[in-house]
Design a protein around this motif. Sequence first.
Motif, PDB file in Angstrom:
ATOM      1  N   LEU A 103      56.642  22.662 -53.816  1.00  0.00           N
ATOM      2  CA  LEU A 103      57.691  23.637 -54.134  1.00  0.00           C
ATOM      3  C   LEU A 103      57.307  25.035 -53.685  1.00  0.00           C
ATOM      4  CD1 LEU A 103      58.739  22.440 -57.682  1.00  0.00           C
ATOM      5  CD2 LEU A 103      59.902  22.086 -55.541  1.00  0.00           C
ATOM      6  N   ASP A 104      56.212  25.165 -52.944  1.00  0.00           N
ATOM      7  CA  ASP A 104      55.744  26.510 -52.655  1.00  0.00           C
ATOM      8  C   ASP A 104      56.362  27.128 -51.409  1.00  0.00           C
ATOM      9  OD1 ASP A 104      54.424  28.307 -54.067  1.00  0.00           O
ATOM     10  OD2 ASP A 104      52.408  27.785 -53.430  1.00  0.00           O
ATOM     11  N   GLY A 105      57.047  26.321 -50.607  1.00  0.00           N
ATOM     12  CA  GLY A 105      57.608  26.880 -49.377  1.00  0.00           C
ATOM     13  C   GLY A 105      59.005  27.439 -49.542  1.00  0.00           C
ATOM     14  N   GLY A 106      59.504  27.510 -50.766  1.00  0.00           N
ATOM     15  CA  GLY A 106      60.885  27.946 -50.957  1.00  0.00           C
ATOM     16  C   GLY A 106      61.841  26.806 -50.706  1.00  0.00           C
ATOM     17  N   ILE A 107      63.141  27.060 -50.893  1.00  0.00           N
ATOM     18  CA  ILE A 107      64.135  26.004 -50.699  1.00  0.00           C
ATOM     19  C   ILE A 107      64.198  25.663 -49.213  1.00  0.00           C
ATOM     20  CG2 ILE A 107      66.517  25.345 -51.140  1.00  0.00           C
ATOM     21  CD1 ILE A 107      65.249  26.223 -53.670  1.00  0.00           C
ATOM     22  N   GLY A 108      64.067  24.379 -48.891  1.00  0.00           N
ATOM     23  CA  GLY A 108      64.103  23.965 -47.490  1.00  0.00           C
ATOM     24  C   GLY A 108      62.867  24.403 -46.734  1.00  0.00           C
ATOM     25  N   GLY A 109      61.770  24.640 -47.434  1.00  0.00           N
ATOM     26  CA  GLY A 109      60.544  25.082 -46.785  1.00  0.00           C
ATOM     27  C   GLY A 109      59.881  23.943 -46.023  1.00  0.00           C
ATOM     28  N   LYS A 110      58.890  24.318 -45.212  1.00  0.00           N
ATOM     29  CA  LYS A 110      58.252  23.304 -44.370  1.00  0.00           C
ATOM     30  C   LYS A 110      56.875  22.958 -44.869  1.00  0.00           C
ATOM     31  CE  LYS A 110      60.565  24.387 -40.069  1.00  0.00           C
ATOM     32  NZ  LYS A 110      60.385  25.622 -39.328  1.00  0.00           N
ATOM     33  N   GLY A 111      56.661  23.040 -46.168  1.00  0.00           N
ATOM     34  CA  GLY A 111      55.332  22.783 -46.710  1.00  0.00           C
ATOM     35  C   GLY A 111      54.926  21.332 -46.536  1.00  0.00           C
ATOM     36  N   GLU A 112      53.652  21.091 -46.797  1.00  0.00           N
ATOM     37  CA  GLU A 112      53.121  19.736 -46.639  1.00  0.00           C
ATOM     38  C   GLU A 112      52.989  19.020 -47.977  1.00  0.00           C
ATOM     39  OE1 GLU A 112      52.382  18.139 -43.697  1.00  0.00           O
ATOM     40  OE2 GLU A 112      53.454  19.856 -42.920  1.00  0.00           O
ATOM     41  N   GLY A 113      53.592  19.568 -49.021  1.00  0.00           N
ATOM     42  CA  GLY A 113      53.526  18.893 -50.310  1.00  0.00           C
ATOM     43  C   GLY A 113      54.362  17.621 -50.275  1.00  0.00           C
ATOM     44  N   ARG A 114      54.451  16.937 -51.430  1.00  0.00           N
ATOM     45  CA  ARG A 114      55.261  15.725 -51.546  1.00  0.00           C
ATOM     46  C   ARG A 114      54.976  14.739 -50.417  1.00  0.00           C
ATOM     47  NH1 ARG A 114      59.404  19.254 -53.034  1.00  0.00           N
ATOM     48  NH2 ARG A 114      60.582  18.907 -51.164  1.00  0.00           N
ATOM     49  N   ARG A 115      53.733  14.284 -50.382  1.00  0.00           N
ATOM     50  CA  ARG A 115      53.331  13.389 -49.303  1.00  0.00           C
ATOM     51  C   ARG A 115      54.110  12.078 -49.321  1.00  0.00           C
ATOM     52  NH1 ARG A 115      48.102  14.697 -47.380  1.00  0.00           N
ATOM     53  NH2 ARG A 115      47.951  12.693 -46.334  1.00  0.00           N
ATOM     54  N   GLY A 116      54.544  11.645 -50.503  1.00  0.00           N
ATOM     55  CA  GLY A 116      55.276  10.391 -50.595  1.00  0.00           C
ATOM     56  C   GLY A 116      56.579  10.406 -49.815  1.00  0.00           C
ATOM     57  N   PHE A 117      57.154  11.597 -49.669  1.00  0.00           N
ATOM     58  CA  PHE A 117      58.448  11.706 -48.986  1.00  0.00           C
ATOM     59  C   PHE A 117      58.285  12.324 -47.602  1.00  0.00           C
ATOM     60  CE2 PHE A 117      59.392  11.808 -53.500  1.00  0.00           C
ATOM     61  CZ  PHE A 117      60.370  10.839 -53.594  1.00  0.00           C
ATOM     62  N   TRP A 118      57.075  12.260 -47.059  1.00  0.00           N
ATOM     63  CA  TRP A 118      56.765  12.919 -45.783  1.00  0.00           C
ATOM     64  C   TRP A 118      57.757  12.530 -44.694  1.00  0.00           C
ATOM     65  CZ3 TRP A 118      53.894  11.836 -41.013  1.00  0.00           C
ATOM     66  CH2 TRP A 118      53.372  12.983 -40.450  1.00  0.00           C
ATOM     67  N   ASP A 119      58.397  13.535 -44.096  1.00  0.00           N
ATOM     68  CA  ASP A 119      59.458  13.285 -43.123  1.00  0.00           C
ATOM     69  C   ASP A 119      58.838  13.232 -41.728  1.00  0.00           C
ATOM     70  OD1 ASP A 119      61.701  13.143 -41.638  1.00  0.00           O
ATOM     71  OD2 ASP A 119      62.320  15.213 -41.973  1.00  0.00           O
ATOM     72  N   VAL A 120      58.420  12.031 -41.330  1.00  0.00           N
ATOM     73  CA  VAL A 120      57.673  11.906 -40.068  1.00  0.00           C
ATOM     74  C   VAL A 120      58.559  12.251 -38.874  1.00  0.00           C
ATOM     75  CG1 VAL A 120      58.022   9.416 -40.057  1.00  0.00           C
ATOM     76  CG2 VAL A 120      56.226  10.384 -38.687  1.00  0.00           C
ATOM     77  N   LYS A 121      59.819  11.832 -38.929  1.00  0.00           N
ATOM     78  CA  LYS A 121      60.721  12.101 -37.803  1.00  0.00           C
ATOM     79  C   LYS A 121      60.939  13.598 -37.614  1.00  0.00           C
ATOM     80  CE  LYS A 121      62.019   8.321 -35.807  1.00  0.00           C
ATOM     81  NZ  LYS A 121      61.647   8.160 -34.402  1.00  0.00           N
ATOM     82  N   GLY A 122      61.182  14.279 -38.724  1.00  0.00           N
ATOM     83  CA  GLY A 122      61.430  15.723 -38.654  1.00  0.00           C
ATOM     84  C   GLY A 122      60.225  16.473 -38.109  1.00  0.00           C
ATOM     85  N   LYS A 123      59.030  16.077 -38.569  1.00  0.00           N
ATOM     86  CA  LYS A 123      57.821  16.764 -38.124  1.00  0.00           C
ATOM     87  C   LYS A 123      57.582  16.512 -36.635  1.00  0.00           C
ATOM     88  CE  LYS A 123      56.514  18.000 -42.332  1.00  0.00           C
ATOM     89  NZ  LYS A 123      56.639  19.365 -42.793  1.00  0.00           N
ATOM     90  N   ARG A 124      57.879  15.282 -36.200  1.00  0.00           N
ATOM     91  CA  ARG A 124      57.719  14.969 -34.777  1.00  0.00           C
ATOM     92  C   ARG A 124      58.660  15.806 -33.934  1.00  0.00           C
ATOM     93  NH1 ARG A 124      55.250   9.831 -33.292  1.00  0.00           N
ATOM     94  NH2 ARG A 124      56.620   9.425 -31.552  1.00  0.00           N
ATOM     95  N   ARG A 125      59.898  15.948 -34.427  1.00  0.00           N
ATOM     96  CA  ARG A 125      60.889  16.729 -33.671  1.00  0.00           C
ATOM     97  C   ARG A 125      60.432  18.185 -33.565  1.00  0.00           C
ATOM     98  NH1 ARG A 125      65.288  16.021 -36.830  1.00  0.00           N
ATOM     99  NH2 ARG A 125      64.978  13.782 -36.703  1.00  0.00           N
ATOM    100  N   GLU A 126      59.927  18.707 -34.695  1.00  0.00           N
ATOM    101  CA  GLU A 126      59.455  20.094 -34.707  1.00  0.00           C
ATOM    102  C   GLU A 126      58.367  20.281 -33.654  1.00  0.00           C
ATOM    103  OE1 GLU A 126      57.493  21.059 -38.318  1.00  0.00           O
ATOM    104  OE2 GLU A 126      57.219  23.160 -37.775  1.00  0.00           O
ATOM    105  N   TYR A 127      57.428  19.320 -33.618  1.00  0.00           N
ATOM    106  CA  TYR A 127      56.320  19.430 -32.674  1.00  0.00           C
ATOM    107  C   TYR A 127      56.814  19.332 -31.236  1.00  0.00           C
ATOM    108  CZ  TYR A 127      51.921  18.596 -30.388  1.00  0.00           C
ATOM    109  OH  TYR A 127      50.841  18.698 -29.553  1.00  0.00           O
TER     110      TYR A 127
END
Lengths: 137, 328
Positions: A103-127
Amino acid sequence: MAVFGTALNGAGAVLLTHAVYSTHEHTATFASTPLPLDISLELLVSILLLSLGIVVSFAPLKPIQYAQWAGQLSREGRHGEGQYTREGEEMLSEGDPYAFLGLDGGIGGKGEGRRGFWDVKGKRREYEDWVRQGGKQ
Amino acid sequence: MTHANLLSPPSQIPPPTALALSQKAPLILSTSPTSSLPWPLSLLFSRETPESWTIHENLFLSALRTGDEASALTTLERLEARFGEHNERIVTLRGIYNEATAQGNADLEKVFDGYEKILREDATNMSIRKRRVAVLKALGRTSDAVTALTALLTNSPTDAEAWAEASELYASLAAWGQAIYCAEEVLLITPNAWSAHAHIATLHYLSSATNNTPNLVSLAMSLKHFCRAVELNDSYLRGYYGLKFVTSKLNALLSEASSTSLKRNTQDDDDVPVPSIETVKKLEELATSKLAGIVRQFKSGKKGWMGYDEAEIIAARELLDRDAKAVR
């Protein structure tokens, strides 16, 4: 402070050893006479020096108030403490214990918390977008 | 830049850091942590530590992120060989690998069906349930993701991580009421989490900001939670930033209300006392001085103050500058 503490500890240890040896020598030679005052004094002084030295050379204490402890975590961040794993990764100091809430990145933040819900597709797209834009720092 | 550490990865991983993390793959994959000797000897000569497996897991995730699928697969195979293919965590990692390598939505649907199959065999696999939600989110089916998440939460109502995810999902749909409810559930489980207090305060603020008429009660709630956040963490940049932001809004509103001699406590369902203007002013002063202190210490590069995110410091500085201009 480390040098001062070591010096105190060293002096204390030398005096303690000397006092113990003197006591032994005294009891071996004059078994029935009381212990001279200077030996007792030396013993007490050595114990005082050792106690001081141990307290002085102790690692800095952690804050016992929650807000101060948490504040220290935020101020200092995670920093290395000079220990490495076999793989060459540095062991870091204690971090935010609630990072797992993400919850530290603000609403819609890009933090790495909540590993269980890790959005692999989104992170790949960002990269991929970053690489396509030339991979600037 | 935050330095790349695979053992405890930073809380934010921008692409350059992700690249640096995944570039450690050849080094780590060059030596195996497990021993190749036969059984009793392997126990004696094994060089593995609990940290090696954390590092492998993080390496797996960053390799997938940067598209280095070969390294990711090698790492995954190592983990499978060590912990078995049916370990819950390994099944999840395999699922993440499948998700990452899926081409297009049809493939992703297939991965989703695979998760359904796993759940039919063992409905208690929580991490697979979480992956299901993540896949639905990736497919853009946010409302389905919310449904799946509520099902998960019905079965496991003490999962703070899932409540936090639900709160963010609702917030992304601009359903502030539900988002606040979920954030309050997070607080029930972790009442001392300063970030959760800041989050709920942000939600309260946003719920009032989207209305055309600013809502005094929402702002007061937001103020209350930001105050609690900085009470729990006396150097919390985001908390002080929010405190300053909300107090300046409340200040304007309250002085406006008092000049038009409007009664403040007219709301009938109002169980949140709106603070007096003096309190708000004092809080604003406190937040300003704290923020200025943090920014100053960070800029001077003082040891023990470098834990903040630079972008957040810049934002705080801008807020202070804007405020200074308004005063002039």
